[in-house]
Design a protein around this motif. Structure first.
Motif, short mmCIF file in Angstrom:
data_model
loop_
_atom_site.label_atom_id
_atom_site.label_comp_id
_atom_site.label_asym_id
_atom_site.label_seq_id
_atom_site.Cartn_x
_atom_site.Cartn_y
_atom_site.Cartn_z
N VAL A 155 1.68 5.07 10.85
CA VAL A 155 1.23 4.22 9.77
C VAL A 155 0.71 2.77 10.42
N TYR A 156 1.50 2.40 11.67
CA TYR A 156 1.04 1.12 12.29
C TYR A 156 -0.39 1.54 12.88
N ARG A 157 -0.67 2.49 13.34
CA ARG A 157 -1.91 2.75 14.06
C ARG A 157 -3.02 2.61 13.08
N ILE A 158 -2.86 3.02 11.81
CA ILE A 158 -3.89 2.99 10.85
C ILE A 158 -3.95 1.56 10.19
N ALA A 159 -2.64 0.93 10.09
CA ALA A 159 -2.68 -0.52 9.70
C ALA A 159 -3.51 -1.37 10.59
N ASP A 160 -3.40 -1.26 11.86
CA ASP A 160 -4.03 -1.89 12.97
C ASP A 160 -5.53 -1.93 12.99
N GLU A 161 -5.91 -0.65 12.57
CA GLU A 161 -7.57 -0.29 12.62
C GLU A 161 -7.99 -1.02 11.36
N ARG A 162 -7.08 -1.32 10.10
CA ARG A 162 -7.57 -1.56 9.07
C ARG A 162 -7.24 -3.35 9.07
N GLY A 163 -6.59 -3.79 9.99
CA GLY A 163 -6.21 -5.16 10.06
C GLY A 163 -5.18 -5.72 8.97
N VAL A 164 -4.19 -4.87 8.60
CA VAL A 164 -3.43 -5.18 7.41
C VAL A 164 -1.92 -4.99 7.87
N SER A 165 -0.99 -5.70 6.98
CA SER A 165 0.19 -5.41 7.27
C SER A 165 0.99 -4.28 6.64
N VAL A 166 2.17 -3.62 7.17
CA VAL A 166 2.82 -2.77 6.66
C VAL A 166 4.15 -3.27 5.93
N ILE A 167 4.36 -2.96 4.82
CA ILE A 167 5.39 -3.50 4.25
C ILE A 167 6.47 -2.24 3.63
N LEU A 168 7.68 -2.28 3.10
CA LEU A 168 8.45 -1.46 2.78
C LEU A 168 9.85 -2.41 2.40
N ASP A 169 10.64 -1.54 1.47
CA ASP A 169 12.00 -2.03 1.20
C ASP A 169 12.85 -0.78 1.02
N THR A 170 14.12 -1.14 1.42
CA THR A 170 15.17 -0.26 1.48
C THR A 170 16.40 -0.76 0.89
N ASP A 171 17.40 0.11 0.47
CA ASP A 171 18.57 -0.08 -0.08
C ASP A 171 19.84 -0.13 0.72
N ARG A 195 27.58 -4.69 -3.98
CA ARG A 195 27.41 -3.71 -3.08
C ARG A 195 26.11 -3.06 -3.30
N PHE A 196 24.82 -3.97 -3.82
CA PHE A 196 23.76 -3.52 -4.01
C PHE A 196 22.62 -4.71 -3.51
N HIS A 197 21.85 -4.21 -2.26
CA HIS A 197 20.94 -5.12 -1.92
C HIS A 197 19.74 -4.56 -1.71
N MET A 198 18.77 -5.01 -1.68
CA MET A 198 17.54 -4.54 -1.20
C MET A 198 16.87 -5.32 -0.05
N TYR A 199 16.38 -4.74 0.96
CA TYR A 199 16.12 -5.35 2.27
C TYR A 199 14.58 -5.17 2.28
N ASP A 200 13.82 -6.39 2.22
CA ASP A 200 12.29 -6.37 2.36
C ASP A 200 11.81 -6.53 3.75
#
Length: 204
Positions: A155-171, A195-200
């Motif tokens: 994913v990082y390789r594709i993002a670098d080729e397109r000049g964009v950021s990578v984002i996600l969130d997890t619990d 006991r419920f958090h979202m990590y961006d």
């Protein structure tokens, strides 16, 4: 990373079961309950993940590691598109069923947005382009063998080729820590209840 194509509905359903098993069996950090706080049985987790997986596949957003399918990845955003409208409706209906009805779904959504916008909405508001990791799961029997790193680096390789950021969130705090170890940066922690958090997370 390989795009999944040419599968029948039963094959996609089998993938959904693998994804649901991996999510349901996950051992959360003591500070977090995550999805398990709201989705309390494996059957309900399957309903939830099957809708997501079917929508991802139908929309051309579902990827895997290799022909052995050690792990799965759902991507959206720059160059990938998004879930098709009717598949999105099916996802919402399945989410409602998995969570136990409209009232429970409303509570879940309210919790997720209790501290403001998700990182995706904030990126859109700022008109910043991105690739979003909607789902990343490595099957339990293949965990600890570098497949999470492999998928993220693709994913990082594709993002670098397109000049964009990578984002996600997890619990889960520990999940967030693993993503940070593999190149993501913590953007913010949303306090969504007991006991419920979202990590961006973001890789700019």
């Amino acid at each position: 990373m390989k795009k999944l194509t040419g599968l029948n509905k039963n094959e996609v359903t089998d993938i959904s079961r693998q994804v649901a098993d991996a999510f349901y069996d996950y051992k959360y950090n003591e500070a977090d309950q995550g999805l398990i706080k709201y989705i309390k049985s494996l059957d309900d987790m399957f309903i939830y993940m099957n809708a997501i997986t079917q929508a991802a596949y139908n929309s051309g957003l579902l990827y895997t590691t290799s022909d052995n399918r050690e792990g799965y990845l759902m991507l959206s955003g720059e160059g990938f598109g998004r879930v098709k409208f009717f598949d999105g409706i099916k996802m919402i209906m399945a989410e409602k069923k998995a969570l136990g009805g409209f009232s429970a779904m409303k509570s879940f959504i309210k919790a997720c947005f209790s501290e403001g916008s998700t990182i995706e909405l904030r990126m859109k508001k700022a008109k910043r382009k991105f690739i979003r990791v909607e789902m990343l799961v490595v099957r339990p029997e293949f965990q600890g063998q570098g497949y999470m790193r492999q998928l993220l680096e693709d994913v990082y390789r594709i993002a670098d080729e397109r000049g964009v950021s990578v984002i996600l969130d997890t619990d889960d705090k520990d999940k967030a820590g693993r993503y940070m170890h593999l190149g993501m940066n913590l953007d913010r922690v949303r306090e969504c209840g007991d006991r419920f958090h979202m990590y961006d997370l973001i890789r700019a």
